[in-house]
Design a protein around this motif. Structure first.
Motif, mmCIF file in Angstrom:
data_model
loop_
_atom_site.group_PDB
_atom_site.id
_atom_site.type_symbol
_atom_site.label_atom_id
_atom_site.label_comp_id
_atom_site.label_asym_id
_atom_site.label_seq_id
_atom_site.Cartn_x
_atom_site.Cartn_y
_atom_site.Cartn_z
ATOM 1 N N ALA A 2 -82.731 25.179 15.523
ATOM 2 C CA ALA A 2 -83.875 25.502 14.678
ATOM 3 C C ALA A 2 -84.828 24.302 14.616
ATOM 4 C CB ALA A 2 -83.392 25.854 13.284
ATOM 5 N N GLY A 3 -86.093 24.589 14.383
ATOM 6 C CA GLY A 3 -87.080 23.522 14.289
ATOM 7 C C GLY A 3 -86.843 22.694 13.037
ATOM 8 N N SER A 4 -87.366 21.481 13.051
ATOM 9 C CA SER A 4 -87.094 20.565 11.943
ATOM 10 C C SER A 4 -87.672 21.083 10.622
ATOM 11 C CB SER A 4 -87.660 19.197 12.272
ATOM 12 O OG SER A 4 -89.051 19.286 12.491
ATOM 13 N N ARG A 5 -88.810 21.774 10.699
ATOM 14 C CA ARG A 5 -89.397 22.279 9.459
ATOM 15 C C ARG A 5 -88.534 23.378 8.853
ATOM 16 N NH1 ARG A 5 -94.354 20.069 8.717
ATOM 17 N NH2 ARG A 5 -95.219 19.197 10.622
ATOM 18 N N ILE A 7 -85.348 23.720 9.215
ATOM 19 C CA ILE A 7 -84.157 23.092 8.640
ATOM 20 C C ILE A 7 -84.485 22.491 7.285
ATOM 21 C CG2 ILE A 7 -82.544 21.151 8.906
ATOM 22 C CD1 ILE A 7 -82.618 21.703 11.924
ATOM 23 N N GLU A 8 -85.636 21.866 7.224
ATOM 24 C CA GLU A 8 -86.031 21.233 5.970
ATOM 25 C C GLU A 8 -86.193 22.282 4.867
ATOM 26 O OE1 GLU A 8 -88.857 17.836 6.183
ATOM 27 O OE2 GLU A 8 -89.974 19.053 4.763
ATOM 28 N N ARG A 9 -86.783 23.404 5.243
ATOM 29 C CA ARG A 9 -86.945 24.470 4.253
ATOM 30 C C ARG A 9 -85.595 24.986 3.774
ATOM 31 N NH1 ARG A 9 -92.030 26.584 3.629
ATOM 32 N NH2 ARG A 9 -93.523 25.661 5.092
ATOM 33 N N ALA A 12 -84.070 22.518 1.468
ATOM 34 C CA ALA A 12 -84.738 22.538 0.162
ATOM 35 C C ALA A 12 -84.302 23.763 -0.636
ATOM 36 C CB ALA A 12 -86.251 22.527 0.353
ATOM 37 N N ALA A 13 -84.156 24.875 0.048
ATOM 38 C CA ALA A 13 -83.739 26.107 -0.636
ATOM 39 C C ALA A 13 -82.324 25.944 -1.211
ATOM 40 C CB ALA A 13 -83.784 27.285 0.333
ATOM 41 N N ALA A 40 -78.439 17.357 11.936
ATOM 42 C CA ALA A 40 -79.836 17.617 11.575
ATOM 43 C C ALA A 40 -79.905 18.195 10.165
ATOM 44 C CB ALA A 40 -80.466 18.580 12.570
ATOM 45 N N ARG A 42 -77.713 17.714 7.900
ATOM 46 C CA ARG A 42 -77.282 16.685 6.969
ATOM 47 C C ARG A 42 -78.394 15.674 6.668
ATOM 48 N NH1 ARG A 42 -72.525 15.505 4.864
ATOM 49 N NH2 ARG A 42 -72.318 13.409 3.988
ATOM 50 N N VAL A 43 -79.087 15.221 7.686
ATOM 51 C CA VAL A 43 -80.131 14.226 7.407
ATOM 52 C C VAL A 43 -81.276 14.847 6.619
ATOM 53 C CG1 VAL A 43 -79.621 12.601 9.267
ATOM 54 C CG2 VAL A 43 -81.178 14.500 9.700
ATOM 55 N N TRP A 45 -81.034 17.247 4.429
ATOM 56 C CA TRP A 45 -80.547 17.342 3.049
ATOM 57 C C TRP A 45 -80.560 15.978 2.369
ATOM 58 C CZ3 TRP A 45 -75.663 14.943 2.169
ATOM 59 C CH2 TRP A 45 -75.271 14.971 0.829
ATOM 60 N N ARG A 47 -82.306 13.373 2.976
ATOM 61 C CA ARG A 47 -83.651 12.874 2.713
ATOM 62 C C ARG A 47 -84.236 13.548 1.472
ATOM 63 N NH1 ARG A 47 -88.441 14.874 4.424
ATOM 64 N NH2 ARG A 47 -90.199 13.427 4.561
ATOM 65 N N LEU A 48 -84.112 14.866 1.399
ATOM 66 C CA LEU A 48 -84.655 15.581 0.247
ATOM 67 C C LEU A 48 -83.940 15.180 -1.027
ATOM 68 C CD1 LEU A 48 -85.176 19.180 1.644
ATOM 69 C CD2 LEU A 48 -86.877 17.389 1.281
#
Lengths: 386, 192
Positions: A2-5, A7-9, A12-13, A40, A42-43, A45, A47-48
């Motif tokens: 999956a793209g980094s964005r 994963i970030e979403r 965050a969810a 990916a 883990r990092v 998570w 960071r957020l």
């Protein structure tokens, strides 16, 4: 993957759900499984969560804010929570900024010529001289004539002075840079011009006009605001006019390139075969290419436009640029020329940021990453297809 | 879970995010890739540090960034030499433009406040009520007349944006902080 964005979403969810409270051991297990799936996850998570944990300190801003109320934006910039020195500095800065326009206005009021004042005073002081100092009749005529002449000269001198003040040349100079050299010049009106390599401008600033002729090369102008005195840059048959803004003008033979990074400039062209040419308004972010066939304007972001003036920092920036064009660009700055050995090599596309003073590194990278062979001669480097 | 590693990562690596992003934007032609690149760099650094902690985290971070870009290039992603652009000079540049992110408590608070102020209105309100006033999600929802699901979504959004502004910091933010520092130094003799 999956793209980094994405994963970030997802991270965050997960975090927001856990933060919401309604969190079962089953949820925790699912979340752990998600975390374990890839580093990916883990990092992202980590960071957020680290930032979210930091935001706990925002509580320090809550003192004095009534519960249930959200403070206005920037509410604490001048509050005791902000570092004292900083708040002070900001206040001083604000004050300085607030003072600025006033000061400018004052300055322009003083500098602004008052058209009638000078001649009127000249006449008022000059004319009584004649009669008053003419004691004897015999002498009257020649004396009167002499006084009249003096008065006339005085009037003329005063009006000349007035004219000089109004239209007189404040600065008339030409500036040039050698190959591979940049130079920033402060002009008398507070504007600044940065000359690219091997460039030449002729500056004529008067009290009524600001006029620059770009003889060749490229120059970046940071124009001081002065609505009463437009700043005009002439380049061949075209003219670029600004009031207070930043832009660059570049001449390549008959072609002109104008890059606007702040404010708006006006591009005018001389009439062709008696037909007036349309005037083009170029807002910040515009890149205008003016050639024999007209003007081509590309509007983009200011950030994009700024790449075109990165040479001021010593860089050449290429984005999917033909190697032939990139080589030409380097040749604007270096005496040891990059020569395109064959058509195929010239058509390769390159990108990246390069120091224009270091063509050698550029050539080295070409050899490493592209099908290019470089033939190094004392005065030039010839690039061949490999 | 290796919490020591996680803490190390936050303290030694994430603090350089603004510099890293700035660097990536400078060298890599495709701005859209920067987010992906950043994450992939973090993954590599995190995994490497799991085996052995690098002595100089910051240098390691940037070295990893360079290796990653070279790898991408070799994989033939683009017929161009974009990311490799002039490494030597950029190395120097990176050091020049990087204000260290080891902030004092006050500066830290200032950064957080700035990051918080950059949140969109509703998101900002939700974050304030949840995070600062620590109101339960339910109560935030009732007070703002929105569903709990929306509160949760806004919290998620707030987390992402806070992280972005706090660590990544848009360049302007970083510049502001830098300027503020300079102002302070000019304004008075440093007392700390």
């Amino acid at each position: 993957m999956a793209g980094s964005r994405q994963i970030e979403r997802a991270a965050a969810a997960w975090l927001a759900r856990r933060d919401g409270g309604d969190w079962s051991p089953g949820d925790q297990a699912d979340f752990d499984a998600w975390l374990a799936q890839s580093t990916a996850h883990r990092v992202a998570w980590l960071r957020l969560q680290a930032a979210w944990n930091q935001s706990d300190r925002l509580k320090a801003l809550a003192a004095g804010v009534p519960p249930g109320e959200v403070p206005a934006r920037g509410a604490w910039s001048a509050s005791p929570y902000a570092p004292r020195g900083e708040a002070q500095a900001r206040r001083q800065e604000d004050q300085a900024n607030a003072d600025q326009p006033d000061r400018d206005e004052d300055a322009s009021a003083v500098a602004a010529p008052q058209p009638n004042a000078a001649p009127v005073t000249a006449i008022a002081t000059a004319s009584p001289i004649g009669p008053k100092f003419a004691p004897r009749a015999v002498l009257r005529r020649p004396r009167a004539a002499r006084y009249a002449a003096v008065a006339a000269i005085a009037v003329m001198a005063m009006s000349l002075l007035w004219g000089w003040q109004r239209y007189g040349v404040v600065e008339h100079r030409s500036y040039r840079t050698a190959m591979g050299a940049l130079d920033t010049i402060g002009l008398a009106d507070g504007s600044r011009a940065t000359l690219s390599s091997d460039s030449r401008i002729e500056v004529a600033l008067s009290r009524a006009q600001r006029h620059v002729a770009l003889e060749h090369g490229e120059a970046f102008f940071d124009v001081a605001k002065d609505p009463g005195r437009p700043f005009a840059v002439d380049a061949g048959a075209r003219r670029v006019i600004a009031v207070g803004t930043r832009f660059s003008v570049r001449r390549d033979g008959p072609d002109l390139r104008v890059v606007v990074t702040q404010g708006t400039v006006r591009l005018e062209s001389e009439p062709v075969d008696g037909h007036t040419q349309p005037t083009t308004l170029l807002p910040a972010g515009s890149i205008a290419l003016a050639g024999a066939n007209g003007v081509l304007v590309r509007s983009g972001s200011v950030e994009d436009a700024e790449r075109y003036v990165d040479w001021r920092n010593g860089y050449l920036v290429f984005r999917d640029t033909a190697l032939s064009a990139a080589a030409a660009e380097f040749n604007r700055y270096n005496t040891r020329r990059l020569v395109i050995g064959d058509a195929a090599v010239g058509e390769l596309r390159v990108g990246g940021n390069f120091r224009w003073s270091n063509a050698e590194v550029f050539v080295g990278l070409l050899e490493q990453a592209m099908p290019v062979r470089a033939e190094r001669l004392p005065d030039r480097i010839v690039l061949h297809s490999r | 879970m290796d919490t020591a590693l996680d803490a190390w990562f936050a303290d030694e690596i994430l603090v350089h995010e603004a510099a890293l992003v700035h660097y990536l934007r400078r060298v890599w032609a495709h701005v859209d890739d920067v987010h992906d690149l950043r994450q992939e760099i973090y993954v590599r650094v995190y995994e490497a540090a799991g085996r052995a902690r690098p002595h100089q985290p910051k240098s390691f971070l940037f070295a990893t960034a360079r290796h990653l870009m070279t790898d991408r290039l070799r994989r033939g992603r683009v017929v161009s030499i974009e990311p490799v652009g002039d490494f030597e000079s950029l190395n120097v540049l990176v050091d020049e433009v990087t204000p260290e992110r080891r902030l004092g408590a006050r500066q830290n608070l200032r950064r957080l406040a700035d990051a918080f102020d950059l949140l969109p209105g509703r998101c900002r309100e939700v974050v304030w009520l949840r995070r600062v006033e620590e109101l339960p999600q339910k109560e935030v929802a009732a007070r703002m007349g929105i569903t709990e699901k929306t509160v949760e979504k806004q919290v998620a959004k707030g987390m992402r944006l806070l992280a972005e502004h706090y660590y990544g910091a848009t360049q302007s933010l970083a510049d502001d902080a830098h300027d503020a520092d300079r102002n302070r130094e000019h304004g008075r003799k440093q007392t700390d």
